[in-house]
Design an enzyme around this catalytic site. Structure first.
Site, short mmCIF file in Angstrom:
data_model
loop_
_atom_site.label_atom_id
_atom_site.label_comp_id
_atom_site.label_asym_id
_atom_site.label_seq_id
_atom_site.Cartn_x
_atom_site.Cartn_y
_atom_site.Cartn_z
N GLN A 91 17.21 33.96 -4.27
CA GLN A 91 18.48 33.29 -3.99
C GLN A 91 18.84 32.42 -5.20
OE1 GLN A 91 18.71 29.83 -1.33
NE2 GLN A 91 20.37 30.86 -0.28
N ARG A 167 26.42 25.38 -2.02
CA ARG A 167 26.16 24.67 -3.27
C ARG A 167 27.38 24.77 -4.19
NH1 ARG A 167 20.44 24.62 -2.68
NH2 ARG A 167 20.36 24.12 -0.48
N CYS A 346 13.48 23.15 18.00
CA CYS A 346 13.34 21.71 18.18
C CYS A 346 13.60 20.98 16.86
CB CYS A 346 11.96 21.36 18.72
SG CYS A 346 10.62 21.72 17.55
N CYS A 362 5.61 23.83 11.54
CA CYS A 362 6.09 24.22 12.86
C CYS A 362 5.20 23.60 13.91
CB CYS A 362 6.08 25.74 12.99
SG CYS A 362 6.63 26.29 14.63
#
Ligand SMILES: Cc1cc2nc3c(=O)[nH]c(=O)nc-3n(C[C@H](O)[C@H](O)[C@H](O)COP(=O)(O)O)c2cc1C
Length: 367
Positions: A91, A167, A346, A362
């Site tokens: 990316q 961005r 959560c 996590c």
């Protein structure tokens, strides 16, 4: 069962073994831990991993393809993914934070007088003046950087690149941040120019490379996201991006409101449901027949299969679900759905961990 999830797909010219993609995710952990986490995700069976936030130039804050150590790091990531027959995508991003303006906030952050949430607001306030005043010589060198970074990514073993449409691309796209009066500002066509030239910089150097575009969509009613492309202008941006060389789209909500909007927890007032951003994929579909990846709250195998089987999306990207259980794809393929640790959104240790500088984890992790 789950035939479509497990079927290969030609994603903008790249063959993926199945339809599940690890969404771009900054982990904020040590190098060794990062390699191990990426290894686990690749071993868990997804078809492709997108490595988040690969800068398009030298960087003091992130691993860069433009220096020897950074290049070796990305090369190793590609080797890890490929050893599990998993594709890997870089990316490519350019920050829209004004690093010089940030310096004045450092003492406040260090003494905890400024919280991370407050810092984010302060930084967001700097984006419009930064984008609006960015000299053209700087724009040209950043755009060139997208092309050079793509060449380096391919040399390091990456199979495709994703242009980060949030961005800097996203703030140029947005009339909220971009108040320029030259050819990079004003009309939608002008605001698309930066992103289009970034894509062209890649395409001109690498005519065959699949180019994914993370298309960040801004919603007006109710208002969510400040950067990116407003829904009513998708009809202008999408064809221009395709014409420039984009071969697939990864569609989500635009950034620069609250991070809890683009990474919504299960009690989010608006985006609490499974597949919460898929409606933006439907909008993008009106303007292109290129493959589209959906992302956002995807975790239920039945739901995901239906979205893929009906052709609503070509691939399903997951961030938090694969952090919760990297083996989701293998478990689905083996008919062991009951064994999956389902993400409960959560945000405690994934987004929370990153915000508290403890790295992305996590609640299901042991220890
Ligand atoms: C800890 C964390 C880090 C992330 N880092 C990135 C990133 O580097 N680049 C990016 O485009 N999106 C990033 N995202 C957003 C995800 O790619 C994804 O769009 C979002 O989490 C919604 O998908 P999910 O519901 O599957 O988690 C990040 C999300 C999380 C939770």
């Amino acid at each position: 069962m789950y035939e479509t999830i497990n079927s290969p797909v030609n994603y903008g010219g790249l063959e993926l073994k199945n339809r599940i993609i690890f969404a771009p995710t900054t982990l904020g952990v040590s190098e060794e831990e990062y390699f191990e986490r990426i290894r686990r995700i690749a071993a868990g069976g997804c078809g492709m991993i997108i490595i988040g936030d690969v800068p398009v130039g030298k960087s003091r804050f992130e691993k860069s393809l433009f220096d020897k150590k950074g290049f070796a790091y990305y090369k190793k990531l590609a080797e890890i993914a490929h050893s599990y027959d998993c594709r890997i995508c870089a990316q490519l991003h350019q920050t829209d934070s004004n690093m010089l303006a940030m310096l004045k906030y450092v003492p406040g952050v260090l003494t905890k007088k400024i919280s991370m949430q407050e810092l984010r607001t302060l930084l967001n306030n700097e984006v419009a003046p930064y984008i609006t005043k960015l000299p053209k010589s700087k724009i040209r060198s950043i755009i060139n950087g997208f092309g050079e970074a793509a060449v380096l990514a391919v040399d390091a073993g990456f199979d495709m690149v994703q242009i980060h449409g949030d961005r800097m691309c996203g703030s140029f796209s947005s009339a909220i941040f971009n108040h320029r009066t030259d050819e990079y500002g004003g009309s939608a066509e002008n605001r698309a120019r930066f992103a289009v030239e970034a894509v062209q910089a890649v395409r001109s150097r690498l005519p065959e490379l699949p180019i994914d575009y993370k298309l960040a969509v801004r919603q007006e009613d109710p208002h969510y996201g400040n950067a990116g492309v407003v829904e009513s202008e998708l009809g202008i941006f999408v064809p221009m991006l395709v014409e420039a060389g984009v071969t697939s789209f990864h569609v989500t909500l635009a950034n620069h409101s609250s991070l809890e909007d683009t990474i919504p927890p299960r009690n989010h007032p608006y985006f609490k449901d499974e597949g919460c951003f898929l409606k933006f994929c439907d909008e993008v579909r009106r303007y292109t027949d290129k493959p589209i990846t959906g992302v956002g709250g995807l975790s239920d195998p039945d739901f995901v299969e239906e979205q893929l089987a009906t052709g609503r999306i070509a691939c399903a990207a997951m961030c938090r679900q694969l952090l919760a259980d990297p083996a989701w794809p293998n478990k689905v393929a083996a008919g062991q759905c009951k064994e999956i640790h389902r993400c409960v959104r959560c945000n405690k240790k994934c987004l929370g961990g990153l915000q508290q500088h403890q790295g992305t984890h996590c609640i299901y992790e042991k220890g």
